[in-house]
Design a protein around this motif. Structure first.
Motif, PDB file in Angstrom:
ATOM      1  N   PHE A   1      10.226  16.766 -39.371  1.00  0.00           N
ATOM      2  CA  PHE A   1       9.316  15.878 -39.999  1.00  0.00           C
ATOM      3  C   PHE A   1       7.985  16.964 -39.634  1.00  0.00           C
ATOM      4  O   PHE A   1       7.149  17.652 -39.025  1.00  0.00           O
ATOM      5  N   THR A   2       7.029  16.169 -41.182  1.00  0.00           N
ATOM      6  CA  THR A   2       5.663  17.211 -41.259  1.00  0.00           C
ATOM      7  C   THR A   2       4.912  16.443 -40.997  1.00  0.00           C
ATOM      8  O   THR A   2       3.567  16.689 -40.289  1.00  0.00           O
ATOM      9  N   SER A   3       5.187  15.360 -39.671  1.00  0.00           N
ATOM     10  CA  SER A   3       4.269  13.965 -39.520  1.00  0.00           C
ATOM     11  C   SER A   3       4.890  13.645 -38.335  1.00  0.00           C
ATOM     12  O   SER A   3       5.509  13.342 -38.199  1.00  0.00           O
ATOM     13  N   LYS A   4       3.774  13.659 -37.114  1.00  0.00           N
ATOM     14  CA  LYS A   4       4.108  13.271 -35.877  1.00  0.00           C
ATOM     15  C   LYS A   4       4.458  11.119 -36.052  1.00  0.00           C
ATOM     16  O   LYS A   4       5.225  11.395 -34.857  1.00  0.00           O
ATOM     17  N   ALA A   5       3.494  11.003 -36.632  1.00  0.00           N
ATOM     18  CA  ALA A   5       3.408   9.784 -36.350  1.00  0.00           C
ATOM     19  C   ALA A   5       5.682   9.066 -37.008  1.00  0.00           C
ATOM     20  O   ALA A   5       5.601   8.444 -36.654  1.00  0.00           O
ATOM     21  N   ASP A   6       5.943   9.920 -38.063  1.00  0.00           N
ATOM     22  CA  ASP A   6       6.877   9.847 -38.736  1.00  0.00           C
ATOM     23  C   ASP A   6       7.973   9.911 -37.497  1.00  0.00           C
ATOM     24  O   ASP A   6       8.876   9.328 -36.755  1.00  0.00           O
ATOM     25  N   ALA A   7       7.878  11.415 -36.849  1.00  0.00           N
ATOM     26  CA  ALA A   7       8.723  11.441 -35.830  1.00  0.00           C
ATOM     27  C   ALA A   7       8.776  10.283 -34.848  1.00  0.00           C
ATOM     28  O   ALA A   7       9.665  11.310 -34.308  1.00  0.00           O
ATOM     29  N   ASP A   8       7.397  10.169 -34.545  1.00  0.00           N
ATOM     30  CA  ASP A   8       7.730   9.123 -33.438  1.00  0.00           C
ATOM     31  C   ASP A   8       7.997   8.055 -33.477  1.00  0.00           C
ATOM     32  O   ASP A   8       8.921   7.023 -33.281  1.00  0.00           O
ATOM     33  N   ALA A   9       8.502   7.580 -35.036  1.00  0.00           N
ATOM     34  CA  ALA A   9       8.769   6.123 -35.235  1.00  0.00           C
ATOM     35  C   ALA A   9      10.312   6.669 -35.696  1.00  0.00           C
ATOM     36  O   ALA A   9      11.135   5.527 -34.848  1.00  0.00           O
ATOM     37  N   TYR A  10      11.410   7.847 -35.712  1.00  0.00           N
ATOM     38  CA  TYR A  10      12.691   8.377 -35.704  1.00  0.00           C
ATOM     39  C   TYR A  10      12.355   8.678 -34.530  1.00  0.00           C
ATOM     40  O   TYR A  10      13.678   7.801 -33.649  1.00  0.00           O
ATOM     41  N   ASP A  11      12.070   8.917 -33.554  1.00  0.00           N
ATOM     42  CA  ASP A  11      12.783   9.110 -32.148  1.00  0.00           C
ATOM     43  C   ASP A  11      12.306   7.232 -31.057  1.00  0.00           C
ATOM     44  O   ASP A  11      13.285   7.371 -30.442  1.00  0.00           O
ATOM     45  N   LYS A  12      11.744   6.615 -32.039  1.00  0.00           N
ATOM     46  CA  LYS A  12      11.658   5.731 -31.183  1.00  0.00           C
ATOM     47  C   LYS A  12      12.521   3.882 -32.076  1.00  0.00           C
ATOM     48  O   LYS A  12      13.438   3.724 -30.624  1.00  0.00           O
ATOM     49  N   MET A  13      13.499   5.014 -32.856  1.00  0.00           N
ATOM     50  CA  MET A  13      13.968   4.322 -33.557  1.00  0.00           C
ATOM     51  C   MET A  13      15.588   4.614 -32.753  1.00  0.00           C
ATOM     52  O   MET A  13      16.118   3.491 -32.290  1.00  0.00           O
ATOM     53  N   LEU A  14      15.926   5.933 -32.869  1.00  0.00           N
ATOM     54  CA  LEU A  14      16.574   6.521 -31.329  1.00  0.00           C
ATOM     55  C   LEU A  14      16.704   6.258 -29.955  1.00  0.00           C
ATOM     56  O   LEU A  14      17.807   5.247 -29.772  1.00  0.00           O
ATOM     57  N   ASP A  15      15.693   5.515 -29.495  1.00  0.00           N
ATOM     58  CA  ASP A  15      15.762   4.708 -28.192  1.00  0.00           C
ATOM     59  C   ASP A  15      15.897   3.766 -28.594  1.00  0.00           C
ATOM     60  O   ASP A  15      17.011   3.292 -27.948  1.00  0.00           O
ATOM     61  N   MET A  16      15.854   2.890 -29.240  1.00  0.00           N
ATOM     62  CA  MET A  16      16.322   1.326 -30.035  1.00  0.00           C
ATOM     63  C   MET A  16      17.576   1.200 -29.944  1.00  0.00           C
ATOM     64  O   MET A  16      18.489   0.760 -29.354  1.00  0.00           O
ATOM     65  N   ALA A  17      18.357   2.095 -31.003  1.00  0.00           N
ATOM     66  CA  ALA A  17      19.771   2.049 -30.241  1.00  0.00           C
ATOM     67  C   ALA A  17      20.459   2.595 -29.141  1.00  0.00           C
ATOM     68  O   ALA A  17      21.810   2.181 -29.301  1.00  0.00           O
ATOM     69  N   ASP A  18      20.112   3.863 -29.273  1.00  0.00           N
ATOM     70  CA  ASP A  18      20.103   3.853 -27.399  1.00  0.00           C
ATOM     71  C   ASP A  18      21.040   2.868 -26.859  1.00  0.00           C
ATOM     72  O   ASP A  18      21.437   2.478 -25.991  1.00  0.00           O
ATOM     73  N   GLU A  19      19.295   2.671 -26.793  1.00  0.00           N
ATOM     74  CA  GLU A  19      19.461   0.795 -25.904  1.00  0.00           C
ATOM     75  C   GLU A  19      19.994  -0.103 -26.188  1.00  0.00           C
ATOM     76  O   GLU A  19      21.051  -0.672 -25.495  1.00  0.00           O
ATOM     77  N   LEU A  20      20.959  -0.177 -27.308  1.00  0.00           N
ATOM     78  CA  LEU A  20      21.346  -1.050 -28.704  1.00  0.00           C
ATOM     79  C   LEU A  20      22.651  -0.716 -28.033  1.00  0.00           C
ATOM     80  O   LEU A  20      23.827  -1.264 -27.862  1.00  0.00           O
ATOM     81  N   PHE A  21      23.460   0.252 -28.113  1.00  0.00           N
ATOM     82  CA  PHE A  21      24.550   0.648 -27.593  1.00  0.00           C
ATOM     83  C   PHE A  21      25.214   0.654 -26.386  1.00  0.00           C
ATOM     84  O   PHE A  21      26.112  -0.203 -26.313  1.00  0.00           O
ATOM     85  N   GLY A  22      24.406   0.552 -25.382  1.00  0.00           N
ATOM     86  CA  GLY A  22      24.442   0.262 -23.678  1.00  0.00           C
ATOM     87  C   GLY A  22      24.492  -1.719 -24.156  1.00  0.00           C
ATOM     88  O   GLY A  22      25.129  -1.645 -23.678  1.00  0.00           O
ATOM     89  N   LEU A  23      23.788  -2.435 -24.793  1.00  0.00           N
ATOM     90  CA  LEU A  23      24.509  -3.401 -24.694  1.00  0.00           C
ATOM     91  C   LEU A  23      26.325  -3.561 -25.496  1.00  0.00           C
ATOM     92  O   LEU A  23      26.496  -4.614 -24.939  1.00  0.00           O
ATOM     93  N   LEU A  24      25.698  -3.279 -26.063  1.00  0.00           N
ATOM     94  CA  LEU A  24      27.107  -3.640 -27.177  1.00  0.00           C
ATOM     95  C   LEU A  24      28.334  -2.994 -26.062  1.00  0.00           C
ATOM     96  O   LEU A  24      29.486  -3.762 -26.453  1.00  0.00           O
TER      97      LEU A  24
END
Length: 102
Positions: free
Chosen positions: A19-42
């Motif tokens: 990303f060229t924006s730190k905010a966008d990179a942080d948002a994407y990283d947070k989304m990947l964290d959520m996906a990891d947690e959801l994967f564990g739940l599933l």
């Protein structure tokens, strides 16, 4: 010569997105964290035994977080009046960003 700052999201030594924006990179990283947690739940559920499908579903749910929160009743949908205001602010912000880029 131009200097370009890039923000790279990396997981387990693998580059996921740049990303060229730190905010966008942080948002994407947070989304990947959520996906990891959801994967564990599933994975605790025996409804989906195929790990690839669990991963795809976890990513889909993380990408559609707002809709999931509405469906769970954890968040209310904006009223039409508020939605128009939010939309107008988003449009104005987008126009400003486009003007700044030009």
């Amino acid at each position: 010569m131009a200097v370009i700052v890039k923000y790279v999201v990396e997981r387990n030594g693998e580059e996921k997105m740049t990303f060229t924006s730190k905010a966008d990179a942080d948002a994407y990283d947070k989304m990947l964290d959520m996906a990891d947690e959801l994967f564990g739940l599933l994975g605790k559920s025996e409804l989906l035994e195929d790990e690839a499908k669990q991963e795809d579903l976890a990513m889909f749910l993380a990408q559609n977080k707002e809709e999931v929160l509405y469906a769970l009743g954890a968040k209310r949908r904006p009223t039409p009046k508020k939605a128009k205001k939010v939309e107008a602010v988003a449009d104005a912000t987008e126009e400003t960003q486009q003007e700044d880029a030009a």
